[in-house]
Scaffold this active site. Structure first.
Site, mmCIF file in Angstrom:
data_model
loop_
_atom_site.group_PDB
_atom_site.id
_atom_site.type_symbol
_atom_site.label_atom_id
_atom_site.label_comp_id
_atom_site.label_asym_id
_atom_site.label_seq_id
_atom_site.Cartn_x
_atom_site.Cartn_y
_atom_site.Cartn_z
ATOM 1 N N ASP A 126 2.267 2.031 6.472
ATOM 2 C CA ASP A 126 1.474 3.239 6.681
ATOM 3 C C ASP A 126 2.147 4.134 7.717
ATOM 4 O O ASP A 126 1.972 3.958 8.919
ATOM 5 C CB ASP A 126 0.058 2.863 7.148
ATOM 6 C CG ASP A 126 -0.832 4.089 7.311
ATOM 7 O OD1 ASP A 126 -0.416 5.187 6.903
ATOM 8 O OD2 ASP A 126 -1.962 3.930 7.835
ATOM 9 N N LYS A 179 2.230 9.628 11.657
ATOM 10 C CA LYS A 179 1.864 8.966 12.916
ATOM 11 C C LYS A 179 2.968 9.166 13.959
ATOM 12 O O LYS A 179 4.119 9.398 13.594
ATOM 13 C CB LYS A 179 1.720 7.448 12.667
ATOM 14 C CG LYS A 179 0.501 7.042 11.873
ATOM 15 C CD LYS A 179 0.493 5.531 11.653
ATOM 16 C CE LYS A 179 -0.718 5.082 10.866
ATOM 17 N NZ LYS A 179 -2.009 5.308 11.538
ATOM 18 N N ASP A 206 -0.327 -3.176 7.736
ATOM 19 C CA ASP A 206 -1.453 -2.472 7.123
ATOM 20 C C ASP A 206 -1.820 -3.067 5.760
ATOM 21 O O ASP A 206 -2.738 -2.611 5.103
ATOM 22 C CB ASP A 206 -1.128 -0.978 6.998
ATOM 23 C CG ASP A 206 -2.365 -0.104 7.138
ATOM 24 O OD1 ASP A 206 -3.366 -0.573 7.708
ATOM 25 O OD2 ASP A 206 -2.335 1.042 6.644
ATOM 26 N N GLU A 247 -5.735 6.896 4.492
ATOM 27 C CA GLU A 247 -5.375 6.543 3.122
ATOM 28 C C GLU A 247 -6.048 5.262 2.624
ATOM 29 O O GLU A 247 -6.222 5.084 1.429
ATOM 30 C CB GLU A 247 -3.846 6.395 3.010
ATOM 31 C CG GLU A 247 -3.272 5.033 3.417
ATOM 32 C CD GLU A 247 -3.527 4.645 4.877
ATOM 33 O OE1 GLU A 247 -3.794 5.552 5.682
ATOM 34 O OE2 GLU A 247 -3.471 3.450 5.195
ATOM 35 N N ARG A 250 -9.100 4.218 2.740
ATOM 36 C CA ARG A 250 -10.352 4.449 2.020
ATOM 37 C C ARG A 250 -10.105 5.012 0.618
ATOM 38 O O ARG A 250 -10.939 4.859 -0.262
ATOM 39 C CB ARG A 250 -11.261 5.363 2.859
ATOM 40 C CG ARG A 250 -10.692 6.731 3.136
ATOM 41 C CD ARG A 250 -11.378 7.417 4.310
ATOM 42 N NE ARG A 250 -10.883 6.917 5.595
ATOM 43 C CZ ARG A 250 -11.344 7.328 6.783
ATOM 44 N NH1 ARG A 250 -12.300 8.221 6.846
ATOM 45 N NH2 ARG A 250 -10.855 6.819 7.891
HETATM 46 N N1 BES Z 1 -3.929 1.812 9.091
HETATM 47 C C1 BES Z 1 -4.571 2.764 9.897
HETATM 48 C C2 BES Z 1 -5.548 2.147 10.877
HETATM 49 C C3 BES Z 1 -4.959 1.323 11.987
HETATM 50 C C4 BES Z 1 -4.653 1.907 13.201
HETATM 51 C C5 BES Z 1 -4.776 -0.030 11.834
HETATM 52 C C6 BES Z 1 -4.152 1.143 14.229
HETATM 53 C C7 BES Z 1 -4.270 -0.791 12.851
HETATM 54 C C8 BES Z 1 -3.964 -0.225 14.057
HETATM 55 C C9 BES Z 1 -5.350 3.759 9.035
HETATM 56 O O1 BES Z 1 -4.813 4.024 7.798
HETATM 57 C C10 BES Z 1 -5.395 5.050 9.787
HETATM 58 O O2 BES Z 1 -4.369 5.590 10.045
HETATM 59 N N2 BES Z 1 -6.597 5.500 10.128
HETATM 60 C C11 BES Z 1 -6.773 6.673 10.862
HETATM 61 C C12 BES Z 1 -7.946 7.407 10.288
HETATM 62 C C13 BES Z 1 -8.125 8.806 10.809
HETATM 63 C C14 BES Z 1 -6.999 9.690 10.348
HETATM 64 C C15 BES Z 1 -9.453 9.346 10.313
HETATM 65 C C16 BES Z 1 -7.022 6.300 12.321
HETATM 66 O O3 BES Z 1 -7.667 5.282 12.568
HETATM 67 O O4 BES Z 1 -6.533 7.008 13.185
HETATM 68 ZN ZN ZN Z 2 -3.667 2.472 6.978
HETATM 69 ZN ZN ZN Z 3 -3.365 5.578 7.853
#
Ligand code: BES
Ligand code: ZN
Ligand code: ZN
Length: 494
Positions: free
Chosen positions: A261, A268, A279, A340, A342
């Site tokens: 991811d 990111k 992920d 992504e 969801r």
């Molecule tokens: N895979 C990430 C969530 C994550 C973050 C897992 C840190 C493990 C450690 C997920 O896909 C994500 O990026 N979520 C975003 C959602 C936001 C953009 C609404 C997040 O948590 O920042």
């Molecule tokens: Zn993710």
């Molecule tokens: Zn993500």
């Protein structure tokens, strides 16, 4: 590691080291006599965290390792698992291969010998795993992921053989999850994950199917496809079935399988981005749960669904503002391509719901907000099946993989309503209630099927040696869910 149970007297089993758990002020009489015999009778009385190693001359065991657990009334099952790490460290340090553990409290302990035996096996097996698959082996170093103890014998006068076996299955499945999860994204592509699942399915007699890009297009799984557009790797949906077609309570297990991811166009920050190879943990956990269920021969029917893809930026990637038409017909504005998980789970849950299971459970490293909510100490739980969630909570306490419920009030569903489409894939710009709004989004895809969502984003990895984990993926959720299914199948039948 070879693990066995011996319903024998402690003196009958030979080993390099006999481990004896002791509560404060309650060191077994025969142990105390041996300490007295050696002239060190006052050295050890079971204080919490203390270790005491002494040679045992003229006995079948060469050494005794006394482990202090402190006051019996304060001891938790998790303490026995944690002691596994200390045992493994001691055995590694002096290169002992053959270890026995005495689990006998003559009924005087708050925890039954059965539970303690299982916990000891789990702790020792989990602590034995080393995760450095790509390091060159030094001369004489063993191949494989385990180090140290080769033979473990649990000794008790109680019949704890079934729990020893269960501990081996549960910790074995969890270690399997860790070994698969640690693989980096350049090796563990979505296709490779499918091949891994295929191999496991063959070994455990499960049905296997993989849907490739063409299938996903034909079926209209545009959530998964949309996430995959920026990647050179083909997206897949992996399906496994255990006890297929049998008249048994049916559960669908759905796991998020993002093999990397990057965030996509909503990219990111580079710091720590390597950890986004984990992920895929949700998918790997579900793969391991069905393995454990098959090994335990649980009387349930299981369908596992693992949507798997990379989330990458490129000229063909999904862009913020793009609209995707999901498998269940709902349209989604992708306002942030990093949300992504969801999108792929929405398709998978809607597909799973069509099979009308009695329950759906999903596991996903879904939101970074989980770390804000519970730190590293628990799994977030949301859903619609309150009976199942109560049971999940209890299983969390039992396995040490604790869950905590968050609410799914209707206001959160309002937050994921779209402006130009049915839904949007983020609840707010500033991340308010990030974990909950992600779950509220998923809720739009489960229909009337009872459902439990586990957000494992706070527990999927350990940043260093901690408790019985080394640095790397933890496989947390595997013992929780396998134990849950065991209990749930009992309730469903009765
Ligand atoms: N895979 C990430 C969530 C994550 C973050 C897992 C840190 C493990 C450690 C997920 O896909 C994500 O990026 N979520 C975003 C959602 C936001 C953009 C609404 C997040 O948590 O920042
Ligand atoms: Zn993710
Ligand atoms: Zn993500």
């Amino acid at each position: 590691m070879n693990v066995e149970f011996a319903k024998k007297d402690v003196g009958e089993v030979s080993s390099d080291m006999l481990v004896i758990p002791c509560f404060r002020g309650r060191v077994p009489k025969w142990v105390h006599e041996q300490l007295e015999e050696a002239g060190v009778g006052k050295d050890f009385s079971g204080e919490k965290g203390r270790l005491y190693l002494l040679p045992a001359r003229g006995r079948k065991y060469k050494r005794m390792l006394l482990l202090g657990f402190g006051r019996e009334k304060n001891v938790e099952l998790e303490d026995f698992r944690l002691s596994g790490a200390r045992i493994v460290r001691m055995a590694r340090g002096i290169k002992l291969a053959n270890v026995s553990v005495w689990v006998d409290f003559e009924g005087a302990n708050r925890h039954s010998e059965h539970d303690v035996a299982r916990a000891m096996v789990e702790g020792i097996m989990l602590a034995s795993l080393k995760l450095a698959p790509y390091k060159q082996k030094k001369k004489g170093e063993e191949e494989g992921n385990e180090t140290g103890i080769r033979r473990l014998t649990i000794i008790s006068k109680m019949d704890v053989g079934a729990e020893v076996t269960e501990g081996v299955i549960l910790a074995g499945a969890q270690n399997y999850a860790r070994v698969v999860d640690v693989e980096p994204a350049n090796f563990m592509t979505p296709r490779k994950l499918a091949e891994t699942a295929r191999k496991m399915a063959r070994e455990y007699g499960l049905k296997f199917r993989v849907m490739g890009r063409k299938d996903l297009e034909r079926m209209g799984m545009n959530g998964i496809l949309g996430v995959s557009y920026g990647s050179a790797q083909e997206p897949v949906m992996i399906e496994l079935k255990y006890n297929d077609g049998k008249k048994l309570p049916h559960v669908a297990l759905v796991g998020k399988g993002i093999t990397f991811d990057s965030g996509g166009i909503s990219i990111k920050p580079s710091k720590g981005m390597d950890a986004m190879k984990f992920d895929k943990t949700g998918a790997v956990v579900m793969l391991s749960v069905v393995r454990a269920a098959a090994e335990m021969k649980l009387p349930v029917r299981i369908t596992v669904l693992m949507p798997a893809t990379e989330n990458m930026p490129s000229g063909s990637a999904t862009k913020p503002g793009d609209v995707l038409k999901m498998y269940n017909g709902k349209s989604v504005e992708v306002l942030n391509t990093d949300a992504e998980g969801r999108l792929i789970l929405g398709d998978a849950l809607a597909y799973a719901a069509e099979k009308k299971p009695d329950l759906m459970v999903d596991a996903a490293t879904l939101t970074g907000a989980m770390i804000v909510v519970l730190g590293r100490h628990g799994i977030g739980m949301l859903g619609t099946d309150h009976g199942a969630m109560k049971l999940m909570y209890d299983c969390g306490l039992e396995t040490g993989e604790r869950v905590w419920e968050l609410p799914l009030w209707k206001e959160y569903s309002e937050m994921v309503k779209g402006d130009y489409a049915d839904l949007k894939n983020i609840g707010s710009e500033n991340g308010e209630a990030g974990t909950i709004t992600a779950a509220a989004f998923l809720k739009e895809f489960v229909g009337k099927t009872p459902w439990v969502h586990l957000d494992i984003a706070s527990v999927e990895k350990s940043d260093g040696d901690s408790g019985y984990f080394c640095k790397g993926p933890t496989g947390k959720g595997v013992r929780l869910l396998a134990t849950f299914l065991k209990e749930w199948s009992k309730n469903k039948k009765g």
